[in-house]
Design an enzyme around this catalytic site. Structure first.
Site, PDB file in Angstrom:
ATOM      1  N   LYS A 163       0.846  -1.201   0.000  1.00 41.19           N
ATOM      2  CA  LYS A 163       0.000   0.000   0.000  1.00 41.19           C
ATOM      3  C   LYS A 163       0.885   1.257   0.000  1.00 41.19           C
ATOM      4  O   LYS A 163       0.577   2.244  -0.662  1.00 41.19           O
ATOM      5  CB  LYS A 163      -0.936  -0.008   1.213  1.00 41.19           C
ATOM      6  CG  LYS A 163      -2.061  -1.042   1.089  1.00 41.19           C
ATOM      7  CD  LYS A 163      -2.819  -1.267   2.395  1.00 41.19           C
ATOM      8  CE  LYS A 163      -3.790  -2.449   2.244  1.00 41.19           C
ATOM      9  NZ  LYS A 163      -4.506  -2.786   3.489  1.00 41.19           N
ATOM     10  N   GLN A 181      -4.814  -1.941   9.769  1.00 39.58           N
ATOM     11  CA  GLN A 181      -4.682  -3.247   9.122  1.00 39.58           C
ATOM     12  C   GLN A 181      -5.218  -4.356  10.034  1.00 39.58           C
ATOM     13  O   GLN A 181      -4.901  -4.401  11.228  1.00 39.58           O
ATOM     14  CB  GLN A 181      -3.196  -3.498   8.766  1.00 39.58           C
ATOM     15  CG  GLN A 181      -2.949  -4.718   7.902  1.00 39.58           C
ATOM     16  CD  GLN A 181      -3.550  -4.618   6.495  1.00 39.58           C
ATOM     17  OE1 GLN A 181      -3.709  -3.522   5.952  1.00 39.58           O
ATOM     18  NE2 GLN A 181      -3.896  -5.747   5.920  1.00 39.58           N
ATOM     19  N   ASP A 217     -11.309   2.277   4.096  1.00 38.24           N
ATOM     20  CA  ASP A 217     -11.517   0.827   4.027  1.00 38.24           C
ATOM     21  C   ASP A 217     -13.004   0.506   3.895  1.00 38.24           C
ATOM     22  O   ASP A 217     -13.367  -0.623   3.546  1.00 38.24           O
ATOM     23  CB  ASP A 217     -10.996   0.154   5.313  1.00 38.24           C
ATOM     24  CG  ASP A 217      -9.669  -0.556   5.121  1.00 38.24           C
ATOM     25  OD1 ASP A 217      -9.385  -0.985   3.991  1.00 38.24           O
ATOM     26  OD2 ASP A 217      -8.929  -0.688   6.123  1.00 38.24           O
TER      27      ASP A 217
HETATM   28  N1  GUN Z   1      -6.910  -7.261   6.172  1.00 44.53           N
HETATM   29  C1  GUN Z   1      -7.233  -7.976   5.075  1.00 44.53           C
HETATM   30  N2  GUN Z   1      -7.758  -7.180   4.137  1.00 44.53           N
HETATM   31  C2  GUN Z   1      -7.778  -5.933   4.647  1.00 44.53           C
HETATM   32  C3  GUN Z   1      -8.195  -4.675   4.147  1.00 44.53           C
HETATM   33  O1  GUN Z   1      -8.711  -4.543   3.031  1.00 44.53           O
HETATM   34  N3  GUN Z   1      -8.044  -3.623   5.000  1.00 44.53           N
HETATM   35  C4  GUN Z   1      -7.529  -3.743   6.236  1.00 44.53           C
HETATM   36  N4  GUN Z   1      -7.440  -2.661   7.004  1.00 44.53           N
HETATM   37  N5  GUN Z   1      -7.127  -4.909   6.730  1.00 44.53           N
HETATM   38  C5  GUN Z   1      -7.243  -5.986   5.943  1.00 44.53           C
END
Ligand code: GUN
Length: 293
Positions: free
Chosen positions: A53, A97, A120
């Site tokens: 990211k 995350q 998100d």
């Molecule tokens: N863990 C797995 N996929 C995601 C996501 O799209 N966002 C976040 N914050 N954590 C994750």
């Protein structure tokens, strides 16, 4: 001949468009869009995701800040950090995350993020808006899948879509998006999960199968009909004799499906890169809502 949906190439094209847009805003004298990420603990997959990211942000010209906290961070300390980020006007997106360490309540943490920067799309307000088909941040994976269907011109109206998996992050929002009005959408949706009986009786009637269960090669060729579209959301790390020590495997058994399907996403290079694009899109959306008055 089936179409292999090139999520990687598509995401690159769409990311490049974001890059151009950002560059234009900067030329007009605006600040950079800014994504903040919080990573708690040392889960290997989460570290990889957050690092990618960060790289994506760099590519498109976003500023990014990653807060790495030890696994034993208290829930209150994390809530305090979220509050301070919420109050920083120049931050356009905040993600925490997942998964979080067991002593933390992920739902409580998600709800602490200001919905205006919930890129998100996990906050109850974001999910509620999605459910009502109102403008909101759609979580990155379902968003990426919808973009993929649109870009490939896959017909969804009146089609039977089977979604396998009912997670808050993928399956449930996916099922809502596929049945909501507009394109893509307008499908008749069956949401299957661990207690679904005779899964193949559902998948074999589907025009579109979206599989998101996290079990490698779960969906096999004999479970779908000729000409189906298969979207594989799974990315499980399995041990492999290579430099990394692992390989990524999807939920769909590509080799037995590919000749039968009208279109299918590969793993890697399918949904994954589109998910990453989804986050950039949402962050830019938040930024624009602040910059363009
Ligand atoms: N863990 C797995 N996929 C995601 C996501 O799209 N966002 C976040 N914050 N954590 C994750």
């Amino acid at each position: 001949m089936s179409t292999i949906i090139d999520g990687k190439g598509l995401a690159l094209k769409l990311r490049s468009k974001i890059k151009e847009e950002v560059s234009q805003f900067k030329n007009e004298g605006h600040r950079s869009p800014h994504l903040a990420a919080i990573l708690v603990g040392d889960d290997g997959a989460s570290q990889t995701y957050v690092a990618s990211k960060e790289r994506d942000c760099q590519f498109v010209g976003f500023e990014s800040t990653v807060h790495k906290l030890p696994a034993d961070t208290s829930e209150q300390a994390l809530l305090d950090l979220i509050s301070s980020i919420n109050a920083t006007d120049s931050i356009d997106g905040l993600i925490v995350q997942l998964p979080l360490p067991k002593h933390m309540d992920a739902s409580k943490i998600t709800e602490a993020i200001d919905p205006r920067i919930d890129v998100d799309g996990f906050h109850t307000i974001s999910v509620g808006r999605l459910t009502k088909n109102e403008d909101t941040y759609i979580s990155a994976t379902p968003f990426g899948v919808m973009m993929m269907l649109a870009e490939y011109g896959i017909e969804t109206k009146g089609k039977h879509c089977v979604v396998i998996g009912r997670s808050n992050i993928v399956g449930r929002p996916m099922s809502i998006l596929m049945s909501r009005g507009g394109y893509p959408g307008e499908s008749t949706v069956t949401l299957c999960h661990r207690y679904t009986q005779d899964l193949a009786s559902h998948t074999s009637r589907a025009d579109i199968v979206i599989v998101a269960v996290g079990i490698p090669h779960f969906l096999k060729g004999d479970m779908v009909k000729e000409g189906a579209v298969v979207i594989d959301v799974g990315i499980t790390r399995v041990a492999a004799d290579n430099q990394k020590g692992y390989a990524l495997q999807g939920d769909a058994e590509f080799d037995t499906l590919v000749d039968k399907c009208a279109a299918i996403t590969p793993v890697p290079g399918g949904v994954g890169p589109m998910t990453r694009y989804g986050l950039l899109f949402n962050t830019l959306k938040s930024y624009k809502s602040k910059i363009i008055q």
